[in-house]
Design an enzyme around this catalytic site. Sequence first.
Site, PDB file in Angstrom:
ATOM      1  N   LYS A 176       0.841  -1.202   0.000  1.00 35.34           N
ATOM      2  CA  LYS A 176       0.000   0.000   0.000  1.00 35.34           C
ATOM      3  C   LYS A 176       0.874   1.249   0.000  1.00 35.34           C
ATOM      4  O   LYS A 176       1.750   1.398   0.838  1.00 35.34           O
ATOM      5  CB  LYS A 176      -0.907  -0.023   1.230  1.00 35.34           C
ATOM      6  CG  LYS A 176      -1.853  -1.234   1.222  1.00 35.34           C
ATOM      7  CD  LYS A 176      -2.596  -1.387   2.527  1.00 35.34           C
ATOM      8  CE  LYS A 176      -1.686  -1.735   3.663  1.00 35.34           C
ATOM      9  NZ  LYS A 176      -2.400  -2.063   4.909  1.00 35.34           N
ATOM     10  N   THR A 209      -7.249   8.919   9.697  1.00 29.97           N
ATOM     11  CA  THR A 209      -7.047   7.665   8.951  1.00 29.97           C
ATOM     12  C   THR A 209      -6.863   6.471   9.888  1.00 29.97           C
ATOM     13  O   THR A 209      -6.325   5.447   9.471  1.00 29.97           O
ATOM     14  CB  THR A 209      -5.797   7.796   8.054  1.00 29.97           C
ATOM     15  OG1 THR A 209      -4.689   8.155   8.896  1.00 29.97           O
ATOM     16  CG2 THR A 209      -5.981   8.835   6.972  1.00 29.97           C
ATOM     17  N   GLY A 211      -7.241   3.163  11.514  1.00 29.32           N
ATOM     18  CA  GLY A 211      -7.907   1.912  11.133  1.00 29.32           C
ATOM     19  C   GLY A 211      -7.951   1.655   9.641  1.00 29.32           C
ATOM     20  O   GLY A 211      -8.588   0.697   9.184  1.00 29.32           O
ATOM     21  N   THR A 212      -7.237   2.459   8.863  1.00 32.13           N
ATOM     22  CA  THR A 212      -7.275   2.312   7.401  1.00 32.13           C
ATOM     23  C   THR A 212      -6.829   0.919   6.935  1.00 32.13           C
ATOM     24  O   THR A 212      -7.497   0.283   6.113  1.00 32.13           O
ATOM     25  CB  THR A 212      -6.329   3.355   6.749  1.00 32.13           C
ATOM     26  OG1 THR A 212      -6.597   4.610   7.325  1.00 32.13           O
ATOM     27  CG2 THR A 212      -6.525   3.428   5.265  1.00 32.13           C
ATOM     28  N   CYS A 214      -6.627  -1.918   8.615  1.00 37.97           N
ATOM     29  CA  CYS A 214      -7.541  -2.984   9.073  1.00 37.97           C
ATOM     30  C   CYS A 214      -8.759  -3.035   8.149  1.00 37.97           C
ATOM     31  O   CYS A 214      -9.193  -4.107   7.710  1.00 37.97           O
ATOM     32  CB  CYS A 214      -8.034  -2.709  10.498  1.00 37.97           C
ATOM     33  SG  CYS A 214      -6.725  -2.408  11.683  1.00 37.97           S
TER      34      CYS A 214
END
Length: 267
Positions: A176, A209, A211-212, A214
């Site tokens: 990512k 952002t 918890g992005t 997860c």
Amino acid sequence: MKVFKALTIAGSDSGGGAGIQADLKTFQELDVFGMSAIVALTSQNTLGVHDVFPQSVEAVVSQIEAVATDLKPEAVKTGMLFSSDIIEVVAEQIKNHELDNLVVDPVMIAKGGGQLLQDDAIDSLVKSLIPKATVITPNLPEAARLTEVESIETISEMKKAAKRIHEFGAKHVLIKGGHLSSDQKAIDLLYDGFTYYSVSAERIDTKHTHGTGCTYSAAIAAELAKGHGLHKAVNKAKHYITCAIKHSLPIGSGIGPTSHRGHRLEV
Ligand code: PLP
């Protein structure tokens, strides 16, 4: 009506934005029945992680066994696994119950700075869990740690890391690019051992952002559970996480969570 089921094996975030809570909200939003095996409790809010209480390996095994023997999931995701002992039993359970469509999110450190994986657990991650992954979803710092380089800052460095992580045995690697600095777009790189695919979306300028990672990996697991192939699952999940970031919630006084219902506001 066929009910698709997904299992998350991860840590609990009391603040509700990441971990098990993010995963279950994502499964629900994507029409998948969500189940969980909690490997650690974290006391956490938008300002950071206050405490981590790992569960015993017996508790982890017992939860996975209860689910797998009665409610076999069509897909599984792993998040925060905390220790080498937990990683080893999770890998064993995945093998024993022949659980398929495994999304491994190699969670290491929370944005607020809390350590969610012990330093000596990387070896177990690489040797025992990554080889079972349908896809592994590291961000740039995680990919750097896995490949033992100082940092990853360019697409060409992302490609190199993806190739190396693929050699650990994962079927696909999704690196990512959210942490890339100068780009107009949020570009992720998907590698299957032959070809690099770019998965891109608009970059959204927000600090909220939490918890992005997860949420993105849970969305991939949900789409796999519904029977989509990996590429389609990743593309659908990228749309879901982009909407979640676009409508992220400025709650608390630190890094707010993404909105798990953001996708409903973008149709
Ligand atoms: N807390 C838990 C329990 C998690 O599983 C994760 C996942 O990465 C995080 C926190 C990280 O959250 P953040 O997106 O703020 O780094």
